[in-house]
Design a protein around this motif. Structure first.
Motif, PDB file in Angstrom:
ATOM      1  N   TYR A 151      28.239  84.882  91.009  1.00 50.88           N
ATOM      2  CA  TYR A 151      28.709  83.689  90.179  1.00 50.88           C
ATOM      3  C   TYR A 151      28.750  82.437  90.839  1.00 50.88           C
ATOM      4  CZ  TYR A 151      29.639  87.347  86.598  1.00 50.88           C
ATOM      5  OH  TYR A 151      29.722  88.525  85.691  1.00 50.88           O
ATOM      6  N   MET A 152      29.560  82.512  91.822  1.00 50.79           N
ATOM      7  CA  MET A 152      29.971  81.652  92.722  1.00 50.79           C
ATOM      8  C   MET A 152      28.635  80.808  93.478  1.00 50.79           C
ATOM      9  SD  MET A 152      33.262  82.933  94.494  1.00 50.79           S
ATOM     10  CE  MET A 152      33.993  81.315  95.306  1.00 50.79           C
ATOM     11  N   ASP A 153      27.795  81.826  94.095  1.00 48.84           N
ATOM     12  CA  ASP A 153      26.570  81.354  94.524  1.00 48.84           C
ATOM     13  C   ASP A 153      25.810  80.421  93.602  1.00 48.84           C
ATOM     14  OD1 ASP A 153      27.554  82.285  96.861  1.00 48.84           O
ATOM     15  OD2 ASP A 153      26.160  84.073  97.025  1.00 48.84           O
ATOM     16  N   LYS A 154      25.835  80.836  92.370  1.00 43.78           N
ATOM     17  CA  LYS A 154      25.053  80.040  91.515  1.00 43.78           C
ATOM     18  C   LYS A 154      25.675  78.762  90.805  1.00 43.78           C
ATOM     19  CE  LYS A 154      23.923  84.068  89.252  1.00 43.78           C
ATOM     20  NZ  LYS A 154      23.591  85.073  88.520  1.00 43.78           N
ATOM     21  N   GLY A 155      26.931  78.572  91.150  1.00 43.59           N
ATOM     22  CA  GLY A 155      27.875  77.627  90.404  1.00 43.59           C
ATOM     23  C   GLY A 155      28.100  77.964  89.160  1.00 43.59           C
ATOM     24  N   GLU A 156      28.262  79.270  88.660  1.00 43.28           N
ATOM     25  CA  GLU A 156      28.723  79.621  87.496  1.00 43.28           C
ATOM     26  C   GLU A 156      30.236  80.124  87.628  1.00 43.28           C
ATOM     27  OE1 GLU A 156      26.114  82.396  86.169  1.00 43.28           O
ATOM     28  OE2 GLU A 156      24.437  80.733  85.791  1.00 43.28           O
ATOM     29  N   LEU A 157      30.940  80.077  86.234  1.00 40.17           N
ATOM     30  CA  LEU A 157      32.423  80.430  86.456  1.00 40.17           C
ATOM     31  C   LEU A 157      32.435  81.836  86.422  1.00 40.17           C
ATOM     32  CD1 LEU A 157      33.980  78.125  83.700  1.00 40.17           C
ATOM     33  CD2 LEU A 157      33.793  77.838  86.279  1.00 40.17           C
TER      34      LEU A 157
ATOM     35  N   ILE B 144      28.438  63.986  93.816  1.00 39.96           N
ATOM     36  CA  ILE B 144      27.212  64.390  94.640  1.00 39.96           C
ATOM     37  C   ILE B 144      26.851  63.993  95.811  1.00 39.96           C
ATOM     38  CG2 ILE B 144      24.901  64.554  94.295  1.00 39.96           C
ATOM     39  CD1 ILE B 144      24.868  64.444  91.348  1.00 39.96           C
ATOM     40  N   LYS B 145      27.350  62.836  96.131  1.00 42.50           N
ATOM     41  CA  LYS B 145      27.145  62.117  97.608  1.00 42.50           C
ATOM     42  C   LYS B 145      28.303  62.848  98.283  1.00 42.50           C
ATOM     43  CE  LYS B 145      26.779  58.137 100.342  1.00 42.50           C
ATOM     44  NZ  LYS B 145      27.885  57.614 100.903  1.00 42.50           N
ATOM     45  N   ARG B 146      29.862  62.958  97.779  1.00 46.30           N
ATOM     46  CA  ARG B 146      30.703  63.605  98.519  1.00 46.30           C
ATOM     47  C   ARG B 146      30.300  65.002  98.886  1.00 46.30           C
ATOM     48  NH1 ARG B 146      36.280  61.706  95.811  1.00 46.30           N
ATOM     49  NH2 ARG B 146      36.101  59.667  96.271  1.00 46.30           N
ATOM     50  N   ILE B 147      29.865  65.954  97.858  1.00 43.97           N
ATOM     51  CA  ILE B 147      29.816  67.089  98.237  1.00 43.97           C
ATOM     52  C   ILE B 147      28.639  67.270  99.097  1.00 43.97           C
ATOM     53  CG2 ILE B 147      28.957  69.358  96.948  1.00 43.97           C
ATOM     54  CD1 ILE B 147      30.563  68.688  94.695  1.00 43.97           C
TER      55      ILE B 147
ATOM     56  N   LEU C  31      24.441  70.221  90.578  1.00 43.83           N
ATOM     57  CA  LEU C  31      24.170  69.807  89.141  1.00 43.83           C
ATOM     58  C   LEU C  31      24.613  70.952  88.180  1.00 43.83           C
ATOM     59  CD1 LEU C  31      20.804  68.176  90.018  1.00 43.83           C
ATOM     60  CD2 LEU C  31      22.984  67.028  89.530  1.00 43.83           C
ATOM     61  N   ASN C  32      24.306  72.411  88.569  1.00 44.83           N
ATOM     62  CA  ASN C  32      24.842  73.325  87.779  1.00 44.83           C
ATOM     63  C   ASN C  32      26.129  73.443  87.309  1.00 44.83           C
ATOM     64  OD1 ASN C  32      24.485  75.425  85.983  1.00 44.83           O
ATOM     65  ND2 ASN C  32      24.779  76.899  87.403  1.00 44.83           N
ATOM     66  N   ARG C  33      26.909  73.107  88.658  1.00 48.31           N
ATOM     67  CA  ARG C  33      28.527  73.195  88.502  1.00 48.31           C
ATOM     68  C   ARG C  33      29.268  72.071  87.605  1.00 48.31           C
ATOM     69  NH1 ARG C  33      29.529  73.061  94.580  1.00 48.31           N
ATOM     70  NH2 ARG C  33      32.092  72.445  94.061  1.00 48.31           N
ATOM     71  N   LEU C  34      28.312  70.848  87.591  1.00 48.81           N
ATOM     72  CA  LEU C  34      28.768  69.811  86.880  1.00 48.81           C
ATOM     73  C   LEU C  34      28.516  69.805  85.205  1.00 48.81           C
ATOM     74  CD1 LEU C  34      27.445  66.433  88.978  1.00 48.81           C
ATOM     75  CD2 LEU C  34      29.929  66.952  88.014  1.00 48.81           C
ATOM     76  N   LYS C  35      27.096  70.583  85.152  1.00 51.01           N
ATOM     77  CA  LYS C  35      27.184  70.939  83.774  1.00 51.01           C
ATOM     78  C   LYS C  35      27.965  71.779  83.044  1.00 51.01           C
ATOM     79  CE  LYS C  35      23.441  73.326  82.311  1.00 51.01           C
ATOM     80  NZ  LYS C  35      22.023  73.595  82.617  1.00 51.01           N
ATOM     81  N   ILE C  36      28.452  72.837  83.726  1.00 58.73           N
ATOM     82  CA  ILE C  36      29.607  74.025  83.324  1.00 58.73           C
ATOM     83  C   ILE C  36      30.830  73.119  83.419  1.00 58.73           C
ATOM     84  CG2 ILE C  36      30.841  76.009  84.083  1.00 58.73           C
ATOM     85  CD1 ILE C  36      28.022  76.935  85.210  1.00 58.73           C
TER      86      ILE C  36
END
Ligand code: AP5
Length: 214
Positions: free
Chosen positions: A52-58, A121-124, A169-174
């Protein structure tokens, strides 16, 4: 004091959480750091969470709630604690309220760190983390003294797997879909304080301390 830090990925929750933990002498509890330690230790929990973490999902609520209930029940949390990364869904917020009620406690403040998606996005993209002591640096604005080496413990710094642009981008969407609705819930309960997350870290810390001490 029981304080929750909210904000999108890269907002600076961990950075401010560590400052506040020093300031108030209470632990900063980062669900992400706990999970990363479990993954590094190849524990059952770590193996469950990694994909889950590697894909940016909860990671599923049941796993997270049990993990956080265990952490919050520890002796060092008695004087208070700062939560970074938990709760992240409405169900997790409900579970937190239940676990605190059982301990005869409740949340004092919820601090929302407000920041634009372009900035996170810049910071990360510039973030470098120490897998040993969880110290966080940034190649753009807060580099370590020696390139790629943690100032605190001398370990080699890494870029988190979930810090690639597509995963961010996926983490932001979630975050927008599942975590942002919590902000309104806490606002309705008059627990919410919002701080501008764009200035330098020390400026944000001063703003937070002013808000909390008001
Ligand atoms: P987690 O580790 O919680 O990640 P996140 O919420 O996405 O937050 P970040 O750690 O990316 O950012 P931050 O806000 O702490 O910013 P930081 O201070 O580092 O979660 C990771 C994963 O674990 C999740 O995707 C999920 O899979 C799982 N997970 C965790 N909790 C969960 C839960 N409750 N439920 C389900 N799954 C869960 O700062 C970022 C960078 O910017 C750094 O380089 C820093 O040096 C720099 N910086 C900070 N402040 C400033 C500033 N003011 N100016 C300039 N640079 C700054």
């Amino acid at each position: 004091m029981i304080l929750i830090l909210l904000g999108p990925p890269g907002a600076g929750k961990g950075t401010q959480g560590r400052f506040l933990a020093d300031e108030y002498g209470i632990p900063e509890i980062s669900s992400g750091d706990i999970l990363r330690a479990e993954v590094a230790g190849n524990t059952k929990l770590g193996r469950q969470a990694k994909s889950y973490m590697d894909k940016g999902e909860l990671v599923p609520d049941g796993i997270i709630v049990a993990m956080m209930a265990d952490r919050i029940s520890k002796e060092d949390c008695k004087p208070g604690f700062i939560l970074d990364g938990f709760p992240r869904t409405i169900d997790q917020a409900g579970a937190l309220a239940d676990m605190l009620k059982e301990l005869g406690r409740s949340v004092d403040f919820v601090l929302n760190i407000d920041i634009s998606e372009e900035r996170v996005i810049k910071r990360i993209s510039g973030r470098r983390s120490c897998p040993n002591c969880s110290s966080v640096y940034n190649v753009h604005c807060n580099p370590p003294k020696k390139d790629g080496i943690c100032d605190n413990c001398g370990n080699e710094l890494i870029q988190r797997i979930d810090d690639s642009e597509s995963t961010v981008l996926n983490r932001l969407k979630i975050y927008n879909k599942q975590t942002k609705p919590i902000i309104d819930c806490y606002d309705k309960r008059s627990l919410l304080r919002t701080v501008d997350g764009e200035p330098k870290p020390d400026v944000i810390l001063d703003d937070i301390l002013n808000l909390l001490n008001r």
